[in-house]
Scaffold this motif. Structure first.
Motif, PDB file in Angstrom:
ATOM      1  N   ILE A  16      92.570  70.329  41.916  1.00  0.00           N
ATOM      2  CA  ILE A  16      93.882  69.871  41.456  1.00  0.00           C
ATOM      3  C   ILE A  16      93.754  69.135  40.125  1.00  0.00           C
ATOM      4  O   ILE A  16      94.567  69.335  39.215  1.00  0.00           O
ATOM      5  N   VAL A  17      92.724  68.318  39.984  1.00  0.00           N
ATOM      6  CA  VAL A  17      92.510  67.586  38.734  1.00  0.00           C
ATOM      7  C   VAL A  17      92.222  68.569  37.594  1.00  0.00           C
ATOM      8  O   VAL A  17      92.780  68.451  36.500  1.00  0.00           O
ATOM      9  N   ILE A  18      91.384  69.571  37.846  1.00  0.00           N
ATOM     10  CA  ILE A  18      91.048  70.542  36.810  1.00  0.00           C
ATOM     11  C   ILE A  18      92.275  71.371  36.427  1.00  0.00           C
ATOM     12  O   ILE A  18      92.516  71.616  35.240  1.00  0.00           O
ATOM     13  N   VAL A  19      93.070  71.784  37.416  1.00  0.00           N
ATOM     14  CA  VAL A  19      94.303  72.528  37.119  1.00  0.00           C
ATOM     15  C   VAL A  19      95.239  71.656  36.278  1.00  0.00           C
ATOM     16  O   VAL A  19      95.844  72.130  35.313  1.00  0.00           O
ATOM     17  N   GLY A  20      95.341  70.374  36.608  1.00  0.00           N
ATOM     18  CA  GLY A  20      96.169  69.446  35.817  1.00  0.00           C
ATOM     19  C   GLY A  20      95.665  69.313  34.385  1.00  0.00           C
ATOM     20  O   GLY A  20      96.465  69.290  33.444  1.00  0.00           O
TER      21      GLY A  20
END
Length: 154
Positions: free
Chosen positions: A58-62
């Motif tokens: 989720i952090v990488i997608v953000g």
């Protein structure tokens, strides 16, 4: 005002480029796939998403979304929006065969997005040589000219 000039003024007013539906599908499919690629990689590598990996994903997608937003803001200009540039790039590799065109569009769009992110990172509004919008526009023009040159030689 004739119908051609009305269509041109409405196209300018809407801000969009008229591209075939298949080209728009190629760009949309690429952008969604590119955006969620970290999650897809974790699913493939770990046979599912664990709690820690899900948060990382989720952090990488953000971060990817933030980089794409920043790139879109810096590479767009009055004459050429970022999305329209991606449409022109994808249209420059269409062959008439959907699967082949999709594969070619994915490869080219990946390169264009990576290069445009680099343009955005190296952006300097005061210097024409490092202005992201100008460099992105030149890149898209080169891709389009390459398509025209290739069509003329076939």
């Amino acid at each position: 005002m004739d119908s051609e000039s009305r269509r041109e003024s409405s196209k300018r007013a809407s801000g969009g480029l008229e591209a075939p539906a298949c080209v728009q599908v190629y760009v949309w499919t690429f952008m969604v796939t590119f955006s969620v690629s970290p999650t897809l990689c974790l699913l493939l590598v770990h046979n599912g998403i664990e709690c820690g990996n899900g948060l990382e994903s989720i952090v990488i997608v953000g971060l990817i979304q933030a980089a794409l937003w920043r790139t879109q803001r810096r590479c767009s200009s009055e004459d050429l929006s970022y999305w329209d540039g991606l449409l022109v790039a994808a249209a420059s590799v269409t062959t008439g065969e959907n699967l082949i065109s999709l594969c070619r569009a994915f490869c080219l769009l990946f390169a264009v997005v990576i290069v445009s992110v680099l343009f955005a990172v190296n952006h300097d509004e005061g210097c024409a040589g490092r202005h992201a919008g100008l460099r992105f526009g030149k890149l898209i023009i080169r891709l389009h000219k390459q398509r025209l040159w290739s069509n003329g030689r076939s």
